[in-house]
Design a protein around this motif. Sequence first.
Motif, PDB file in Angstrom:
ATOM      1  N   ILE A  22       0.831  -1.203   0.000  1.00  0.00           N
ATOM      2  CA  ILE A  22       0.000   0.000   0.000  1.00  0.00           C
ATOM      3  C   ILE A  22       0.874   1.265   0.000  1.00  0.00           C
ATOM      4  N   ASN A  23       0.522   2.244  -0.849  1.00  0.00           N
ATOM      5  CA  ASN A  23       1.284   3.491  -0.933  1.00  0.00           C
ATOM      6  C   ASN A  23       0.631   4.635  -0.178  1.00  0.00           C
ATOM      7  N   GLU A  24      -0.679   4.500   0.082  1.00  0.00           N
ATOM      8  CA  GLU A  24      -1.425   5.662   0.583  1.00  0.00           C
ATOM      9  C   GLU A  24      -2.569   5.202   1.471  1.00  0.00           C
ATOM     10  N   ILE A  25      -2.865   5.998   2.507  1.00  0.00           N
ATOM     11  CA  ILE A  25      -4.093   5.738   3.245  1.00  0.00           C
ATOM     12  C   ILE A  25      -4.973   6.990   3.227  1.00  0.00           C
ATOM     13  N   LYS A  26      -6.272   6.763   3.125  1.00  0.00           N
ATOM     14  CA  LYS A  26      -7.223   7.879   3.140  1.00  0.00           C
ATOM     15  C   LYS A  26      -8.017   7.825   4.433  1.00  0.00           C
ATOM     16  N   ILE A  27      -7.870   8.857   5.237  1.00  0.00           N
ATOM     17  CA  ILE A  27      -8.599   8.920   6.504  1.00  0.00           C
ATOM     18  C   ILE A  27     -10.072   9.178   6.205  1.00  0.00           C
ATOM     19  N   ASP A  28     -10.933   8.359   6.753  1.00  0.00           N
ATOM     20  CA  ASP A  28     -12.355   8.462   6.440  1.00  0.00           C
ATOM     21  C   ASP A  28     -12.958   9.787   6.932  1.00  0.00           C
ATOM     22  N   LYS A  29     -13.917  10.254   6.171  1.00  0.00           N
ATOM     23  CA  LYS A  29     -14.593  11.520   6.457  1.00  0.00           C
ATOM     24  C   LYS A  29     -15.199  11.578   7.867  1.00  0.00           C
ATOM     25  N   THR A  30     -15.669  10.448   8.378  1.00  0.00           N
ATOM     26  CA  THR A  30     -16.305  10.462   9.705  1.00  0.00           C
ATOM     27  C   THR A  30     -15.348  10.997  10.783  1.00  0.00           C
ATOM     28  N   PHE A  31     -14.041  10.739  10.610  1.00  0.00           N
ATOM     29  CA  PHE A  31     -13.070  11.247  11.597  1.00  0.00           C
ATOM     30  C   PHE A  31     -12.777  12.726  11.374  1.00  0.00           C
ATOM     31  N   ILE A  32     -12.814  13.137  10.097  1.00  0.00           N
ATOM     32  CA  ILE A  32     -12.569  14.550   9.777  1.00  0.00           C
ATOM     33  C   ILE A  32     -13.746  15.392  10.300  1.00  0.00           C
ATOM     34  N   ASP A  33     -14.957  14.860  10.183  1.00  0.00           N
ATOM     35  CA  ASP A  33     -16.157  15.561  10.675  1.00  0.00           C
ATOM     36  C   ASP A  33     -16.021  15.943  12.149  1.00  0.00           C
ATOM     37  N   LYS A  34     -15.404  15.042  12.941  1.00  0.00           N
ATOM     38  CA  LYS A  34     -15.338  15.251  14.394  1.00  0.00           C
ATOM     39  C   LYS A  34     -13.981  15.762  14.864  1.00  0.00           C
ATOM     40  N   LEU A  35     -13.113  16.049  13.882  1.00  0.00           N
ATOM     41  CA  LEU A  35     -11.727  16.416  14.198  1.00  0.00           C
ATOM     42  C   LEU A  35     -11.615  17.536  15.223  1.00  0.00           C
ATOM     43  N   LEU A  36     -12.459  18.558  15.079  1.00  0.00           N
ATOM     44  CA  LEU A  36     -12.304  19.750  15.930  1.00  0.00           C
ATOM     45  C   LEU A  36     -13.181  19.707  17.175  1.00  0.00           C
ATOM     46  N   THR A  37     -14.069  18.730  17.255  1.00  0.00           N
ATOM     47  CA  THR A  37     -15.025  18.730  18.368  1.00  0.00           C
ATOM     48  C   THR A  37     -14.857  17.539  19.299  1.00  0.00           C
ATOM     49  N   ASN A  38     -14.042  16.586  18.893  1.00  0.00           N
ATOM     50  CA  ASN A  38     -13.956  15.350  19.658  1.00  0.00           C
ATOM     51  C   ASN A  38     -12.479  14.970  19.813  1.00  0.00           C
ATOM     52  N   ASN A  39     -12.001  14.973  21.053  1.00  0.00           N
ATOM     53  CA  ASN A  39     -10.579  14.711  21.300  1.00  0.00           C
ATOM     54  C   ASN A  39     -10.143  13.340  20.810  1.00  0.00           C
ATOM     55  N   GLN A  40     -11.063  12.378  20.963  1.00  0.00           N
ATOM     56  CA  GLN A  40     -10.723  11.018  20.535  1.00  0.00           C
ATOM     57  C   GLN A  40     -10.485  10.951  19.028  1.00  0.00           C
ATOM     58  N   SER A  41     -11.331  11.682  18.290  1.00  0.00           N
ATOM     59  CA  SER A  41     -11.161  11.713  16.837  1.00  0.00           C
ATOM     60  C   SER A  41      -9.834  12.359  16.472  1.00  0.00           C
ATOM     61  N   GLU A  42      -9.490  13.437  17.180  1.00  0.00           N
ATOM     62  CA  GLU A  42      -8.223  14.090  16.853  1.00  0.00           C
ATOM     63  C   GLU A  42      -7.041  13.160  17.147  1.00  0.00           C
ATOM     64  N   SER A  43      -7.102  12.449  18.266  1.00  0.00           N
ATOM     65  CA  SER A  43      -6.027  11.504  18.596  1.00  0.00           C
ATOM     66  C   SER A  43      -5.915  10.438  17.519  1.00  0.00           C
ATOM     67  N   LEU A  44      -7.059   9.968  17.081  1.00  0.00           N
ATOM     68  CA  LEU A  44      -7.055   8.911  16.066  1.00  0.00           C
ATOM     69  C   LEU A  44      -6.445   9.423  14.759  1.00  0.00           C
ATOM     70  N   VAL A  45      -6.829  10.624  14.359  1.00  0.00           N
ATOM     71  CA  VAL A  45      -6.282  11.200  13.133  1.00  0.00           C
ATOM     72  C   VAL A  45      -4.770  11.360  13.259  1.00  0.00           C
ATOM     73  N   LYS A  46      -4.323  11.873  14.420  1.00  0.00           N
ATOM     74  CA  LYS A  46      -2.881  12.017  14.681  1.00  0.00           C
ATOM     75  C   LYS A  46      -2.179  10.676  14.547  1.00  0.00           C
ATOM     76  N   THR A  47      -2.797   9.645  15.123  1.00  0.00           N
ATOM     77  CA  THR A  47      -2.196   8.311  15.116  1.00  0.00           C
ATOM     78  C   THR A  47      -2.128   7.748  13.705  1.00  0.00           C
ATOM     79  N   ILE A  48      -3.201   7.928  12.943  1.00  0.00           N
ATOM     80  CA  ILE A  48      -3.198   7.431  11.557  1.00  0.00           C
ATOM     81  C   ILE A  48      -2.090   8.121  10.754  1.00  0.00           C
ATOM     82  N   ILE A  49      -1.950   9.450  10.955  1.00  0.00           N
ATOM     83  CA  ILE A  49      -0.900  10.175  10.222  1.00  0.00           C
ATOM     84  C   ILE A  49       0.474   9.644  10.626  1.00  0.00           C
TER      85      ILE A  49
END
Length: 233
Positions: free
Chosen positions: A155-182
């Motif tokens: 695999i060359n690329e991963i696409k973070i699903d929109k559901t996590f982007i939707d909650k990125l600024l309002t939900n700490n857990q989502s932000e942690s998850l996005v950070k971890t995926i990156i």
Amino acid sequence: MYQPQISVKTGTLIGVEALVRWNNTLLGPISPNEFIHVAEDIGMINDIGRFVNKQSMQDILQFNRLTNSNLRLSINISPKQLMEPLFVDDILNTAQDVGIKNQLITLEITENVLIVNVKKAQPILQQLKDSGFKLSLDDFGTGYSSLSYLNNLPINEIKIDKTFIDKLLTNNQSESLVKTIIAIGKLSQMTVVAEGVETKEQYERLAHLHCDKIQGYYFDRPLSLEALIAKYK
Ligand code: C2E
Ligand code: CA
Ligand code: CA
Ligand code: CA
């Protein structure tokens, strides 16, 4: 339709994702969410897939010639398509007939599919990679995958699903998850794309977190080839 993907580093257009549309005379425009699974059930997905592959390759080649650029093309591949015995031969032939370099093409495959069928998918993905195509894991984070298989698939690329982007600024857990995926993406030397970015604030947070590419209504909705050329030529 073609939705632009923007490089966070340069702020410029580097690719588009092809998103199929069905305009039915009686029913009006129908979302692929409605008809792709039906097409799979009734055995029409390969015809639709072949149409999407050829049309999008021709369109992007036209864009590149017209604008003297090297725009990348991402194509969604449904699980049934990927597992079809002639899939690899078909897409290789299409790219060759059209005259576009395989290296410019990314195939997006949803995460869930691969988990269910890693053993069967692995050699197919390897063949595609060896032919120069790039591979992207779509809707990343929504499946229940173990991380170990990421290393076993080309695999060359991963696409973070929109559901996590939707909650990125309002939900700490989502932000942690996005950070971890990156972080996982960086460690595995994969490109990380965020989809469904709708606001400046989301874009800025993702840039701060060093996400590589951004796709979403904040920049563009899916555009017709004409609109893409008009805006980005
Ligand atoms: P996907 O691959 O996850 O594509 C992202 C979807 O989110 C697209 O919906 C896109 O139009 C939409 N989107 C993008 N940015 C935003 C945003 O900022 N906000 C919101 N609310 N939505 C955004 P679309 O075009 O309706 O496609 C739905 C799904 O259908 C796709 O999800 C993909 O799984 C499938 N699909 C689309 N085209 C094809 C195709 O040619 N072949 C196959 N097999 N599947 C396709
Ligand atoms: Ca996709
Ligand atoms: Ca997706
Ligand atoms: Ca999706």
